[in-house]
Design a protein around this motif. Structure first.
Motif, mmCIF file in Angstrom:
data_model
loop_
_atom_site.group_PDB
_atom_site.id
_atom_site.type_symbol
_atom_site.label_atom_id
_atom_site.label_comp_id
_atom_site.label_asym_id
_atom_site.label_seq_id
_atom_site.Cartn_x
_atom_site.Cartn_y
_atom_site.Cartn_z
ATOM 1 N N SER A 143 -23.797 -3.592 -61.867
ATOM 2 C CA SER A 143 -23.432 -3.807 -60.468
ATOM 3 C C SER A 143 -21.926 -3.668 -60.244
ATOM 4 C CB SER A 143 -23.920 -5.185 -60.000
ATOM 5 O OG SER A 143 -23.263 -6.214 -60.696
ATOM 6 N N GLU A 144 -21.204 -3.273 -61.274
ATOM 7 C CA GLU A 144 -19.753 -3.155 -61.153
ATOM 8 C C GLU A 144 -19.308 -1.709 -61.282
ATOM 9 O OE1 GLU A 144 -17.492 -5.458 -60.538
ATOM 10 O OE2 GLU A 144 -18.665 -7.290 -60.752
ATOM 11 N N GLU A 145 -18.087 -1.433 -60.820
ATOM 12 C CA GLU A 145 -17.517 -0.096 -60.991
ATOM 13 C C GLU A 145 -16.426 -0.125 -62.045
ATOM 14 O OE1 GLU A 145 -18.220 0.816 -56.321
ATOM 15 O OE2 GLU A 145 -16.214 1.138 -57.132
ATOM 16 N N GLU A 146 -15.283 -0.715 -61.663
ATOM 17 C CA GLU A 146 -14.157 -0.825 -62.584
ATOM 18 C C GLU A 146 -14.544 -1.567 -63.858
ATOM 19 O OE1 GLU A 146 -11.087 1.305 -61.660
ATOM 20 O OE2 GLU A 146 -10.598 -0.413 -62.911
ATOM 21 N N LEU A 147 -15.346 -2.584 -63.658
ATOM 22 C CA LEU A 147 -15.644 -3.472 -64.784
ATOM 23 C C LEU A 147 -16.828 -3.007 -65.619
ATOM 24 C CD1 LEU A 147 -15.182 -6.976 -63.098
ATOM 25 C CD2 LEU A 147 -13.647 -5.851 -64.695
ATOM 26 N N GLN A 148 -17.452 -1.913 -65.219
ATOM 27 C CA GLN A 148 -18.675 -1.523 -65.907
ATOM 28 C C GLN A 148 -18.448 -1.254 -67.385
ATOM 29 O OE1 GLN A 148 -20.656 2.229 -64.816
ATOM 30 N NE2 GLN A 148 -22.527 1.022 -64.671
ATOM 31 N N GLU A 149 -17.449 -0.434 -67.683
ATOM 32 C CA GLU A 149 -17.209 -0.102 -69.089
ATOM 33 C C GLU A 149 -16.869 -1.333 -69.929
ATOM 34 O OE1 GLU A 149 -15.094 3.875 -69.195
ATOM 35 O OE2 GLU A 149 -14.592 3.043 -71.163
ATOM 36 N N ILE A 208 -11.380 -8.155 -48.066
ATOM 37 C CA ILE A 208 -12.390 -7.904 -49.091
ATOM 38 C C ILE A 208 -11.863 -6.917 -50.120
ATOM 39 C CG2 ILE A 208 -14.608 -6.736 -49.491
ATOM 40 C CD1 ILE A 208 -15.708 -8.219 -47.095
ATOM 41 N N GLU A 209 -11.148 -5.904 -49.657
ATOM 42 C CA GLU A 209 -10.540 -4.945 -50.593
ATOM 43 C C GLU A 209 -9.556 -5.659 -51.508
ATOM 44 O OE1 GLU A 209 -12.364 -1.217 -49.685
ATOM 45 O OE2 GLU A 209 -10.965 -1.806 -51.270
ATOM 46 N N ARG A 210 -8.724 -6.496 -50.876
ATOM 47 C CA ARG A 210 -7.751 -7.266 -51.660
ATOM 48 C C ARG A 210 -8.484 -8.111 -52.695
ATOM 49 N NH1 ARG A 210 -6.538 -12.091 -52.424
ATOM 50 N NH2 ARG A 210 -8.236 -12.632 -51.012
ATOM 51 N N PHE A 211 -9.559 -8.754 -52.248
ATOM 52 C CA PHE A 211 -10.328 -9.604 -53.141
ATOM 53 C C PHE A 211 -10.922 -8.784 -54.292
ATOM 54 C CE2 PHE A 211 -13.069 -12.762 -54.774
ATOM 55 C CZ PHE A 211 -14.313 -12.175 -54.982
ATOM 56 N N ARG A 212 -11.456 -7.633 -53.943
ATOM 57 C CA ARG A 212 -12.103 -6.799 -54.954
ATOM 58 C C ARG A 212 -11.126 -6.404 -56.054
ATOM 59 N NH1 ARG A 212 -16.242 -2.480 -53.585
ATOM 60 N NH2 ARG A 212 -14.933 -1.989 -51.808
ATOM 61 N N THR A 223 -18.071 -16.129 -54.830
ATOM 62 C CA THR A 223 -19.154 -15.358 -54.204
ATOM 63 C C THR A 223 -19.647 -16.041 -52.938
ATOM 64 O OG1 THR A 223 -20.867 -16.403 -55.558
ATOM 65 C CG2 THR A 223 -19.939 -14.336 -56.364
ATOM 66 N N GLU A 224 -19.560 -17.360 -52.933
ATOM 67 C CA GLU A 224 -19.971 -18.067 -51.712
ATOM 68 C C GLU A 224 -19.057 -17.704 -50.559
ATOM 69 O OE1 GLU A 224 -21.254 -22.049 -53.923
ATOM 70 O OE2 GLU A 224 -20.721 -22.362 -51.815
ATOM 71 N N ALA A 225 -17.742 -17.688 -50.835
ATOM 72 C CA ALA A 225 -16.773 -17.340 -49.796
ATOM 73 C C ALA A 225 -17.001 -15.901 -49.322
ATOM 74 C CB ALA A 225 -15.357 -17.508 -50.327
ATOM 75 N N LEU A 226 -17.309 -15.031 -50.270
ATOM 76 C CA LEU A 226 -17.567 -13.630 -49.932
ATOM 77 C C LEU A 226 -18.781 -13.513 -49.023
ATOM 78 C CD1 LEU A 226 -16.666 -10.714 -50.563
ATOM 79 C CD2 LEU A 226 -18.285 -10.726 -52.464
ATOM 80 N N ARG A 227 -19.818 -14.232 -49.411
ATOM 81 C CA ARG A 227 -21.036 -14.192 -48.603
ATOM 82 C C ARG A 227 -20.746 -14.698 -47.193
ATOM 83 N NH1 ARG A 227 -24.173 -17.539 -51.112
ATOM 84 N NH2 ARG A 227 -24.996 -16.010 -52.567
ATOM 85 N N TYR A 247 -23.820 -7.386 -53.299
ATOM 86 C CA TYR A 247 -23.029 -7.493 -54.522
ATOM 87 C C TYR A 247 -22.725 -8.954 -54.834
ATOM 88 C CZ TYR A 247 -19.012 -7.609 -57.591
ATOM 89 O OH TYR A 247 -18.152 -7.920 -58.616
ATOM 90 N N GLY A 248 -22.342 -9.704 -53.787
ATOM 91 C CA GLY A 248 -22.033 -11.125 -53.975
ATOM 92 C C GLY A 248 -23.218 -11.871 -54.548
ATOM 93 N N ASP A 249 -24.410 -11.563 -54.036
ATOM 94 C CA ASP A 249 -25.616 -12.219 -54.544
ATOM 95 C C ASP A 249 -25.824 -11.887 -56.019
ATOM 96 O OD1 ASP A 249 -27.519 -11.786 -51.451
ATOM 97 O OD2 ASP A 249 -26.120 -13.353 -52.107
ATOM 98 N N GLU A 250 -25.657 -10.617 -56.344
ATOM 99 C CA GLU A 250 -25.859 -10.202 -57.741
ATOM 100 C C GLU A 250 -24.859 -10.881 -58.659
ATOM 101 O OE1 GLU A 250 -28.424 -6.394 -57.633
ATOM 102 O OE2 GLU A 250 -26.548 -6.208 -58.772
#
Lengths: 435, 433
Positions: B282-288, A392-396, A296-300, A211-214
């Motif tokens: 590639s997103e869930e919440e943000l897809q819409e 990661i959850e917090r970040f998301r 994304t770099e930090a995530l990776r 996901y981070g890459d994308e």
């Protein structure tokens, strides 16, 4: 000043010199869970930026920018901040050192990024010069953002080095170097860049890395498109300014049409001038995207760290298995797998019982140590996975919130631009109809 | 020379009935220098006839009083509408033959004028025919400003001569051309115009024959004479036209540049939608929300495309028409200068040769008539042109503003519809927390 969001408590609010949109952004950025562990009772801001000149480490004269970090203690009871702030000046490079310290010390945290070192994804009218005042200003905001994110992080905010960074003018560098993080930094980098295969990666981390890459790819594309679009849009608006001049010249030879033409020309000039503010506002959206691009770099890095942990565990486990096998072979005399020792003993004759005894004893010790190692590493891995996934959850959640807000403000900005356009052309139309 | 307040002819459409006097009353009359086949009656012989701008009317040229009468008798329209000739260009059709492919347009006429045998006509004409008409008008009415035609030549391969847009643009321009001729108090009575509107099959040679049958040849001698002093008003006209044409050229360039920049902007803008869509996947919440933004961008793109097309099709051609118009006007001014120069030269020659007692030879008198006629016609047409120009540009520029407003309104609607989609979700999340 507390913002009423109806959801979580707001941590700290920054500089009141900020524009409303920046303020909004920062307020949202510093939302924290209830019972948060943020640096309570401290208001943080990066208030100013100044140019300095001085001799650097190799005695060459250089010009650089310093940023003023202001902190104000907030009274717990009255929730009013102390009016006079403590302050100190820091360079961008010091922020970098601090961040590297955080990366090394908290490998399971998706560490907030710094604003970009050099201006990238610029459209041609925007300066790519680091000394350009607009760039410096945006960097100031970015640095403040960074500090506020750290301050509102449940883990990072408690770090003592952080507190030092904010408050200790002299000697902070010594303090941070004393932690010995630099040595760890080198090995960390090496490990992150190494290629190794993990047999049983945690699927969640693999997906997150993907996901981070994308995200990185798509935001980069977006920023590139934006730069090109900004260039073109600038051109469209500015050419309209030419109408202003020609209408004015034309009006000079007209009688009844003259006034209408002249005033319409002024509106065309206004239209052409309006693009500068529009694009400046849009820069803010680009900055929000950039922050997540760097995130994304930090995530990776966190995902890679997990891989590393997992890999080391697997290595240790593998090593243990092979040692156990060796013990078995030695004990039973059978050779299950091919080993050099086995071959040499076959070629050069059997060992004496005493030799075997020594070998076995060594192996037993190694196996004991190996088991310890596996236990340790498993514990480390589990601990890492638990902490990392929490962050990661917090970040998301933070990302979803922030980016949605960013999209909303972007839409609001577009709406404002459209309304301005309608207004200008309506004004011009009125002038034309009076011709 | 001027006798009373000049009044314009009813068919010029500006005055109400009450202000127009009966033609047979003293002081009011308009004389047309256009040769009229059916009428050889000389002027009514009234003294003190004046043109609408106050100049004396030349009574030596053939005038058509019956037609004059006819024109005025038609004037019993109570609400002030004084037009008696309506022309429309529409219904373009493609014709394919072994030799060539071309477009014809239907030219419909409704009229109560007696110069026409029938009250209604419907004929088909192609661009060539319009071109023929215009050059005939120029030749036969050299003292008047003839409205312009859209450009004759189009670059093959660059412009599709048979595309809907091109044909429609041309049709509008041809329609405007005929309407302007029809509204002109002199040009609308031109024989060639009549033939153009009424003849089933426009035989150009027939038109040539018509011309040669005419009595007074209206060929004005041009060339070779030096003008002493241009009257101020005509000098002013010339200066105005010079500057005006310059400004029009500048506006044309600016408009073209804007269209170019907008097209390039559109190319880049189009890149947004697919990127946002890709992100959404590639997103869930943000897809819409992201899909919403992608859709928004697509809408803005189509709006921009419309704007650019319309500016190309509606704005630029009209501008160019005017530039051509001004060119032809400058030519008329030049001709006028020549006519005046001829007169002055001949007059001088006479003055040197003869003494004051001998009357001015008819040759020189005729020249004087020509000058005065020309000046009068030109002045009348100038005022008309100024008015038309004002209306035309008011319409053109207001149209430009409207197109831009429409574009921004379309974008505004798209973005505004996105906001509730984004904000609802945000609030919903806040509540569940």
């Amino acid at each position: 000043m507390m913002a009423d969001t109806g959801s979580e408590d707001v941590a700290v609010i920054g500089n009141t010199d900020q524009t409303p949109s920046e303020l909004q952004n920062n307020i949202k950025n510093t939302m924290v869970e209830k019972g948060g562990t943020l640096l309570k009772g401290l208001e943080i801001s990066v208030a100013e930026a100044e140019k300095r000149t001085g001799k650097n480490a190799v005695s060459i004269q250089e010009t650089y920018t310093v940023y003023l970090i202001e902190t104000r203690a907030v009274d717990n009871v009255s929730e009013v901040a102390n009016p006079t702030p403590d302050s100190l000046w820091r360079r961008y490079s010091e922020f970098e050192i601090f961040r590297n310290y955080l990366l090394v010390t908290y490998p399971f945290v998706v560490v907030p990024p710094l604003p970009e070192k050099r201006a990238e994804f610029v459209w041609h009218k925007l300066s790519a010069d680091n000394m350009d005042p607009d760039f410096v200003e945006r960097r100031r905001v970015g640095l403040e953002n960074f500090l506020l994110r750290v301050a509102s992080h449940p883990v990072l905010s408690n770090d003592k080095i952080f507190y030092s960074f904010l408050t200790q003018e002299q000697g902070w560098k010594e303090v941070v170097f004393e932690t010995g993080f630099q040595a760890k930094a080198d090995s960390r980098l090496k490990a992150l860049n190494a290629t190794f295969r993990v047999k049983n990666p945690d699927k969640r981390f693999a997906e997150m890395k993907h996901y981070g890459d994308e995200l990185q790819s798509v935001i980069s594309q977006l920023l590139r498109v934006r730069a090109r679009v900004a260039d073109r849009l600038y051109g469209v608006y500015k050419v309209h300014g030419n109408y202003g001049r020609v209408f004015s010249e034309w009006s000079a030879i007209e009688k009844e049409m003259g006034d209408g033409l002249q005033s319409a020309g002024h509106h065309m000039d206004a239209y052409a001038a309006s693009i500068d503010d529009i694009l400046e506002e849009e820069e803010h959206y680009a900055d929000q995207l950039k922050e997540y691009l760097f995130y994304t770099e930090a995530l990776r890095a966190v995902c890679r760290k997990h891989e590393l942990c997992q890999f080391e565990l697997e290595m240790a486990a593998q090593d243990l298995i092979s040692k156990k096998q060796q013990r078995e072979e030695l004990a039973t005399g059978t050779v299950r797998t091919f080993s050099l020792k086995g071959m040499t003993s076959k070629l050069f004759g059997q060992e004496t019982p005493e030799q075997r005894e020594t070998k076995l004893k060594t192996l037993e010790t190694q196996i004991e140590e190996g088991e310890e190692m596996v236990k340790e590493r498993t514990a480390e891995c589990d601990e890492f996975v638990k902490n990392a996934w929490e962050d990661i959850e917090r970040f998301r959640e933070q990302k979803d919130r922030d980016l949605k807000e960013a999209l909303i403000s972007y839409a609001i900005m577009q709406i404002s631009m459209c309304k301005k356009g309608i207004q200008v052309w309506n004004n011009a139309k009125e002038c034309f109809s009076k011709m | 020379m001027s006798a009373g307040t000049p009044k314009s002819l009813p068919s010029s459409g500006q005055k109400s009935i009450q202000e127009i006097c009966h033609p047979l009353s003293a002081e009011e009359s308009i004389l047309s220098p256009s040769p009229d086949l059916g009428n050889t009656i000389s002027s009514t012989g009234e003294k003190d006839l004046s043109l609408p701008n106050g100049n004396a009317v030349d009574t030596s040229s053939p005038a058509s009083s019956s037609s004059l009468l006819n024109r005025l008798q038609l004037d019993d329209d109570l609400d002030g509408e004084t037009r008696d000739l309506f022309v429309t260009v529409d219904d373009p059709k493609k014709h394919v033959s072994t030799m060539e492919t071309y477009i014809t347009y239907r030219v419909s006429t409704k009229t109560t004028r007696t110069e026409f045998d029938l009250p209604e006509y419907s004929v088909r004409r192609r661009y060539q025919d319009f071109d023929w008409l215009r050059s005939k008008l120029e030749d036969s009415q050299p003292t008047h400003l003839i409205p312009p035609l859209p450009e004759k030549f189009v670059m093959k391969g660059v412009v599709d001569r048979f595309s809907e847009e091109f044909v429609e643009t041309r049709r509008k321009a041809l329609d405007k051309f005929l309407k302007r001729v029809a509204d002109h108090p002199v040009l609308s009575f031109n024989e060639h115009f009549n033939v153009f509107l009424s003849a089933k099959d426009l035989n150009k040679r027939q038109g040539l024959a018509l011309l040669s049958k005419m009595g007074e040849s209206v060929k004005y001698v041009t060339g070779g004479y030096k003008l002493r002093a241009r009257p101020i008003e005509f000098a002013a006209m010339g200066e105005y036209l010079d500057i005006f044409t310059q400004k029009l050229g500048t506006i044309d360039r600016i408009a073209q540049r804007i269209i170019k920049e907008q097209s390039e902007y559109l190319v880049e803008l189009r890149e947004y939608s697919p990127v946002y869509s890709s992100w959404a996947s590639s997103e869930e919440e943000l897809q819409e929300p992201l899909d919403g933004v992608a859709a928004c961008m697509a809408n803005c793109c189509s709006g921009l495309e419309e704007l650019t097309e319309e500016m190309s099709e509606d704005f630029l051609p009209v501008l160019r028409e005017y530039i051509l118009y001004v060119e032809s006007m400058k030519n008329v001014l030049k001709k006028r200068d020549q006519v005046q120069a001829e007169y002055e030269t001949k007059l001088e020659a006479v003055a040197f040769r003869e003494d004051r007692k001998t009357p001015v030879p008819t040759d020189v008198e005729k020249c004087q008539d020509r000058v005065e006629c020309f000046n009068a016609d030109l002045k009348a047409d100038w005022d008309r042109w100024q008015n038309n120009k004002r209306q035309d540009f008011r319409q053109l520029l207001t149209g430009m503003a409207d197109k831009n407003i429409q574009y921004y309104e379309k974008c505004l609607a798209a973005w505004e519809s996105l906001i509730p989609l984004l904000q609802d979700k945000q609030e919903a999340r806040a509540d569940t927390n």
